[in-house]
Motif scaffolding. Structure first.
Motif, PDB file in Angstrom:
ATOM      1  N   THR A  89     -10.698   2.849 105.708  1.00 33.44           N
ATOM      2  CA  THR A  89      -9.682   3.827 105.325  1.00 33.44           C
ATOM      3  C   THR A  89      -8.522   3.097 104.667  1.00 33.44           C
ATOM      4  OG1 THR A  89     -10.258   5.346 107.130  1.00 33.44           O
ATOM      5  CG2 THR A  89      -8.070   5.591 106.153  1.00 33.44           C
ATOM      6  N   LEU A  90      -8.204   3.441 103.415  1.00 32.95           N
ATOM      7  CA  LEU A  90      -7.199   2.709 102.647  1.00 32.95           C
ATOM      8  C   LEU A  90      -5.909   3.515 102.512  1.00 32.95           C
ATOM      9  CD1 LEU A  90      -6.343   0.297 100.940  1.00 32.95           C
ATOM     10  CD2 LEU A  90      -7.444   1.385  98.964  1.00 32.95           C
ATOM     11  N   VAL A  91      -4.828   2.912 102.997  1.00 32.57           N
ATOM     12  CA  VAL A  91      -3.489   3.484 102.889  1.00 32.57           C
ATOM     13  C   VAL A  91      -2.631   2.483 102.126  1.00 32.57           C
ATOM     14  CG1 VAL A  91      -1.463   4.300 104.172  1.00 32.57           C
ATOM     15  CG2 VAL A  91      -3.774   4.721 105.070  1.00 32.57           C
ATOM     16  N   GLY A 136       2.159  -0.833  96.840  1.00 30.32           N
ATOM     17  CA  GLY A 136       0.833  -1.310  97.212  1.00 30.32           C
ATOM     18  C   GLY A 136      -0.257  -0.465  96.587  1.00 30.32           C
ATOM     19  N   ALA A 137       0.082   0.776  96.222  1.00 29.05           N
ATOM     20  CA  ALA A 137      -0.884   1.632  95.535  1.00 29.05           C
ATOM     21  C   ALA A 137      -1.328   1.002  94.224  1.00 29.05           C
ATOM     22  CB  ALA A 137      -0.281   3.010  95.294  1.00 29.05           C
ATOM     23  N   GLY A 138      -0.394   0.362  93.525  1.00 29.53           N
ATOM     24  CA  GLY A 138      -0.746  -0.293  92.272  1.00 29.53           C
ATOM     25  C   GLY A 138      -1.710  -1.439  92.481  1.00 29.53           C
ATOM     26  N   ALA A 139      -1.501  -2.210  93.550  1.00 37.10           N
ATOM     27  CA  ALA A 139      -2.414  -3.311  93.864  1.00 37.10           C
ATOM     28  C   ALA A 139      -3.814  -2.779  94.151  1.00 37.10           C
ATOM     29  CB  ALA A 139      -1.888  -4.101  95.053  1.00 37.10           C
ATOM     30  N   VAL A 185      -8.642   3.858  94.894  1.00 40.59           N
ATOM     31  CA  VAL A 185      -7.588   4.867  94.943  1.00 40.59           C
ATOM     32  C   VAL A 185      -7.236   5.103  96.407  1.00 40.59           C
ATOM     33  CG1 VAL A 185      -6.909   7.227  94.375  1.00 40.59           C
ATOM     34  CG2 VAL A 185      -8.438   5.960  92.842  1.00 40.59           C
ATOM     35  N   PRO A 186      -5.998   4.823  96.818  1.00 38.66           N
ATOM     36  CA  PRO A 186      -5.639   5.001  98.232  1.00 38.66           C
ATOM     37  C   PRO A 186      -5.823   6.440  98.688  1.00 38.66           C
ATOM     38  CG  PRO A 186      -3.939   3.791  97.041  1.00 38.66           C
ATOM     39  CD  PRO A 186      -4.878   4.338  96.012  1.00 38.66           C
ATOM     40  N   GLN A 187      -6.234   6.586  99.932  1.00 45.15           N
ATOM     41  CA  GLN A 187      -6.360   7.923 100.492  1.00 45.15           C
ATOM     42  C   GLN A 187      -5.003   8.522 100.834  1.00 45.15           C
ATOM     43  OE1 GLN A 187      -9.686   5.879 102.759  1.00 45.15           O
ATOM     44  NE2 GLN A 187     -10.058   8.004 103.317  1.00 45.15           N
ATOM     45  N   VAL A 188      -4.025   7.648 101.098  1.00 43.81           N
ATOM     46  CA  VAL A 188      -2.659   8.079 101.402  1.00 43.81           C
ATOM     47  C   VAL A 188      -1.711   7.015 100.853  1.00 43.81           C
ATOM     48  CG1 VAL A 188      -0.965   8.433 103.252  1.00 43.81           C
ATOM     49  CG2 VAL A 188      -3.264   9.388 103.488  1.00 43.81           C
ATOM     50  N   VAL A 189      -0.580   7.454 100.296  1.00 39.86           N
ATOM     51  CA  VAL A 189       0.484   6.545  99.876  1.00 39.86           C
ATOM     52  C   VAL A 189       1.769   6.977 100.570  1.00 39.86           C
ATOM     53  CG1 VAL A 189       1.748   5.514  97.962  1.00 39.86           C
ATOM     54  CG2 VAL A 189      -0.620   6.261  97.622  1.00 39.86           C
ATOM     55  N   ILE A 190       2.409   6.042 101.277  1.00 35.19           N
ATOM     56  CA  ILE A 190       3.621   6.324 102.043  1.00 35.19           C
ATOM     57  C   ILE A 190       4.728   5.388 101.560  1.00 35.19           C
ATOM     58  CG2 ILE A 190       4.671   6.346 104.350  1.00 35.19           C
ATOM     59  CD1 ILE A 190       1.818   6.703 105.487  1.00 35.19           C
ATOM     60  N   PRO A 198      -3.957  11.574  93.296  1.00 34.52           N
ATOM     61  CA  PRO A 198      -3.807  13.016  93.535  1.00 34.52           C
ATOM     62  C   PRO A 198      -2.524  13.313  94.309  1.00 34.52           C
ATOM     63  CG  PRO A 198      -6.051  12.313  93.984  1.00 34.52           C
ATOM     64  CD  PRO A 198      -5.269  11.066  93.752  1.00 34.52           C
ATOM     65  N   PRO A 199      -1.768  14.322  93.898  1.00 33.51           N
ATOM     66  CA  PRO A 199      -0.472  14.612  94.527  1.00 33.51           C
ATOM     67  C   PRO A 199      -0.563  14.818  96.037  1.00 33.51           C
ATOM     68  CG  PRO A 199      -0.721  15.866  92.503  1.00 33.51           C
ATOM     69  CD  PRO A 199      -2.035  15.211  92.755  1.00 33.51           C
ATOM     70  N   GLY A 200      -1.669  15.381  96.507  1.00 32.16           N
ATOM     71  CA  GLY A 200      -1.817  15.628  97.938  1.00 32.16           C
ATOM     72  C   GLY A 200      -1.935  14.369  98.777  1.00 32.16           C
ATOM     73  N   ARG A 201      -2.082  13.215  98.105  1.00 37.03           N
ATOM     74  CA  ARG A 201      -2.172  11.950  98.823  1.00 37.03           C
ATOM     75  C   ARG A 201      -0.838  11.210  98.867  1.00 37.03           C
ATOM     76  NH1 ARG A 201      -7.988   9.190  97.066  1.00 37.03           N
ATOM     77  NH2 ARG A 201      -9.254  11.077  97.238  1.00 37.03           N
ATOM     78  N   LEU A 202       0.186  11.763  98.231  1.00 35.68           N
ATOM     79  CA  LEU A 202       1.497  11.128  98.150  1.00 35.68           C
ATOM     80  C   LEU A 202       2.426  11.691  99.222  1.00 35.68           C
ATOM     81  CD1 LEU A 202       1.936  11.272  94.272  1.00 35.68           C
ATOM     82  CD2 LEU A 202       1.304   9.262  95.635  1.00 35.68           C
TER      83      LEU A 202
END
Length: 227
Positions: free
Chosen positions: A34-36, A41-44, A51-56, A71-75
């Motif tokens: 599972t990638l967050v 770090g999303a760019g890395a 593609v990260p499943q979640v970006v915080i 996808p916007p729902g992951r931001l």
């Protein structure tokens, strides 16, 4: 405690915006699929084809180009300038273990902040993966195999005592404390190393190739209550 964003029964990989070395992300994802991402770090992750499943994060360092590829729902933007992006992510993940990539090996101030976060959010087991080493906040007890002569370093962020077996220089009876006695450059005797600590504030620094063994040890049931 803020609302949990990521809740997983399996380990989670968390990628930050620092140095991500060759093989770092793939090594982590093999154990924690599972990638967050924490902010940039999303760019890395995207640069390595994930593609990260979640970006915080507060998104002050996430480029608009990278943001558009997710996808916007992951931001999940967090408007808080008093905590780091690592803090924001670690606080909102609930998983048996987090493997942190991109938090070591770049700026020293960022590394020091990450070490502080390990202690602050110690209820969430986390391993930071660096070029040559891994770093954890020591749980009340840990045991894992180490070959004779391998470096086992302990660095206090607070005054702490404990006991050990399998080390050339045992920590029994010692008081480890910042600015006084530290436990770096200890050596394993070979076989299992066991370390018990009496309170929070001790970092463990182990060889990178012990990642899987330490991850397994952190996930194993322990007969010592969490601090």
């Amino acid at each position: 405690m803020s609302d949990t964003i990521v809740k997983s029964d399996a380990p989670v990989t968390l990628v930050g915006g620092g140095n991500v070395g060759p093989g770092d992300l793939s090594s982590a994802l093999r154990l924690a699929p599972t990638l967050v991402a924490a902010d940039s770090g999303a760019g890395a992750a995207l640069r390595e084809g994930h593609v990260p499943q979640v970006v915080i994060g507060d998104f002050d360092s996430l480029t608009s180009e990278d943001k558009e590829r997710i996808p916007p729902g992951r931001l999940f933007p967090i408007d808080d300038q008093d905590t780091t992006d690592f803090d924001k992510a670690l606080e909102r993940i609930s998983a048996p273990l987090v493997l942190g990539v991109g938090f070591l090996g770049a700026r020293v101030d960022h590394q020091l902040a990450a070490f502080s976060s390990l202690m602050r959010y110690r209820q969430q087991s986390c391993i930071l993966i660096g070029p040559e080493e891994i770093v954890i906040h020591m749980p009340p007890r840990i045991a894992f195999p180490v070959d004779a002569g391998e470096v086992v370093s302990l660095f206090p962020l607070a005054r702490v005592t404990g006991r050990s077996s399998g080390l050339q220089w045992p920590i029994d009876g010692l008081v480890l404390e910042p600015g006084r006695r530290v436990g770096t450059s200890n050596r394993a005797l070979g076989g299992p190393v066991t370390i018990d600590t009496d309170g929070p504030g001790l970092l463990g620094i182990f060889p990178r190739h012990r990642l899987e063994a330490v991850a397994q040890a952190l996930r194993s049931p322990r007969d010592v209550a969490p601090r």
